[in-house]
Enzyme design. Structure first.
Site, PDB file in Angstrom:
ATOM      1  N   LYS A  84      -9.978   1.008   4.769  1.00  0.00           N
ATOM      2  CA  LYS A  84      -9.363   2.131   5.206  1.00  0.00           C
ATOM      3  C   LYS A  84      -9.860   3.446   4.855  1.00  0.00           C
ATOM      4  CE  LYS A  84      -4.618   1.500   4.532  1.00  0.00           C
ATOM      5  NZ  LYS A  84      -3.233   1.223   3.676  1.00  0.00           N
ATOM      6  N   LYS A 144     -11.739  -1.353   1.296  1.00  0.00           N
ATOM      7  CA  LYS A 144     -10.235  -1.815   1.929  1.00  0.00           C
ATOM      8  C   LYS A 144     -10.211  -1.695   3.465  1.00  0.00           C
ATOM      9  CE  LYS A 144      -6.799   0.034  -0.716  1.00  0.00           C
ATOM     10  NZ  LYS A 144      -5.505   0.530  -0.933  1.00  0.00           N
TER      11      LYS A 144
HETATM   12  N1  C2G Z   1       5.156   0.276   2.077  1.00  0.00           N
HETATM   13  C1  C2G Z   1       6.340  -0.036   2.308  1.00  0.00           C
HETATM   14  N2  C2G Z   1       6.777   0.312   3.768  1.00  0.00           N
HETATM   15  C2  C2G Z   1       6.196   0.691   4.770  1.00  0.00           C
HETATM   16  C3  C2G Z   1       4.659   1.126   4.474  1.00  0.00           C
HETATM   17  C4  C2G Z   1       4.457   0.718   3.156  1.00  0.00           C
HETATM   18  O1  C2G Z   1       7.257  -0.441   1.641  1.00  0.00           O
HETATM   19  N3  C2G Z   1       6.637   1.171   5.746  1.00  0.00           N
HETATM   20  C5  C2G Z   1       4.566  -0.168   0.950  1.00  0.00           C
HETATM   21  C6  C2G Z   1       3.288  -1.119   0.898  1.00  0.00           C
HETATM   22  O2  C2G Z   1       3.920  -2.396   1.070  1.00  0.00           O
HETATM   23  C7  C2G Z   1       2.820  -0.659  -0.549  1.00  0.00           C
HETATM   24  C8  C2G Z   1       2.992   0.884  -0.535  1.00  0.00           C
HETATM   25  O3  C2G Z   1       4.015   1.159   0.106  1.00  0.00           O
HETATM   26  O4  C2G Z   1       3.341  -1.477  -1.441  1.00  0.00           O
HETATM   27  C9  C2G Z   1       1.685   1.515  -0.408  1.00  0.00           C
HETATM   28  O5  C2G Z   1       1.368   1.235   0.985  1.00  0.00           O
HETATM   29  P1  C2G Z   1      -0.341   1.679   1.573  1.00  0.00           P
HETATM   30  O6  C2G Z   1      -0.377   2.957   1.119  1.00  0.00           O
HETATM   31  O7  C2G Z   1      -0.426   1.160   2.737  1.00  0.00           O
HETATM   32  O8  C2G Z   1      -1.171   0.748   0.391  1.00  0.00           O
HETATM   33  P2  C2G Z   1      -2.147  -0.567   0.671  1.00  0.00           P
HETATM   34  O9  C2G Z   1      -3.077  -0.050   1.465  1.00  0.00           O
HETATM   35  O10 C2G Z   1      -1.174  -1.662   0.904  1.00  0.00           O
HETATM   36  O11 C2G Z   1      -2.873  -0.741  -0.763  1.00  0.00           O
HETATM   37  O12 C2G Z   1      -4.357  -2.958  -4.779  1.00  0.00           O
HETATM   38  C10 C2G Z   1      -3.377  -2.736  -3.754  1.00  0.00           C
HETATM   39  C11 C2G Z   1      -3.671  -1.972  -2.654  1.00  0.00           C
HETATM   40  O13 C2G Z   1      -4.106  -0.620  -3.153  1.00  0.00           O
HETATM   41  C12 C2G Z   1      -2.375  -1.541  -1.820  1.00  0.00           C
END
Ligand code: C2G
Length: 143
Positions: A51, A49
């Site tokens: 990341k 990803k």
């Molecule tokens: N999130 C949120 N508000 C934020 C930050 C994150 O609601 N201020 C939510 C994101 O939208 C996501 C969840 O928290 O639904 C996890 O965010 P991340 O850890 O950044 O996950 P991500 O990298 O988006 O990975 O297959 C899907 C991926 O694994 C998603």
């Protein structure tokens, strides 16, 4: 006849530097049903990803498991596993933050797909930027 089946929710993410945005997402996801499964991204999948998480998968799993809204943590290893996970765990609702709006609508034939608004002004990258800035400022002050 009322259905006695528990409503199972699933969501996916890295959940690095666990913060209030993650908590609010998990709290609201759990409130949609009776049981919340969280698929936490493995380190190798994070790399794909683009990341690099501060905490290892094991540590991020331990932290998410400690959250009172979470019933089960499973590993997220690739983009393709969602459909199989939904079927294997009899998931009723797939939930993601709305930064993913529309991206997972293809799962609507096996479960409800629901996007929740993101929590503003917080993210793992914002935390990292703040820490980097503080480090630079303290190094400058000592120079
Ligand atoms: N999130 C949120 N508000 C934020 C930050 C994150 O609601 N201020 C939510 C994101 O939208 C996501 C969840 O928290 O639904 C996890 O965010 P991340 O850890 O950044 O996950 P991500 O990298 O988006 O990975 O297959 C899907 C991926 O694994 C998603």
């Amino acid at each position: 006849m009322r259905s006695t089946k528990e409503t199972t929710i699933i969501t996916y993410g890295t959940f690095d530097l666990f913060h209030v945005g993650h908590v609010q997402l998990l709290k609201r996801a759990r409130a949609l049903g009776d049981r919340l499964i969280v698929a936490v991204s493995k380190d190798e999948f994070n790399a794909s990803k683009g990341k690099s998480a501060y905490s290892s998968y094991e540590d991020r799993k331990t932290i998410v498991e400690a959250c009172k809204y979470v019933d089960l943590v499973i590993p997220e290893e690739n983009w393709e596993q969602k459909r199989a996970d939904i079927i294997a765990h009899s998931v009723d609702i797939f939930v993601m933050g709305d930064d993913w709006e529309g991206k997972f609508d293809f799962l609507a034939d096996v479960c409800r797909v629901h996007y929740l608004s993101r929590t503003p002004d917080i993210s793992s990258s914002l935390i990292k930027q703040h820490l980097d800035k503080s480090k630079t400022e303290s190094e400058a002050a000592l120079a």
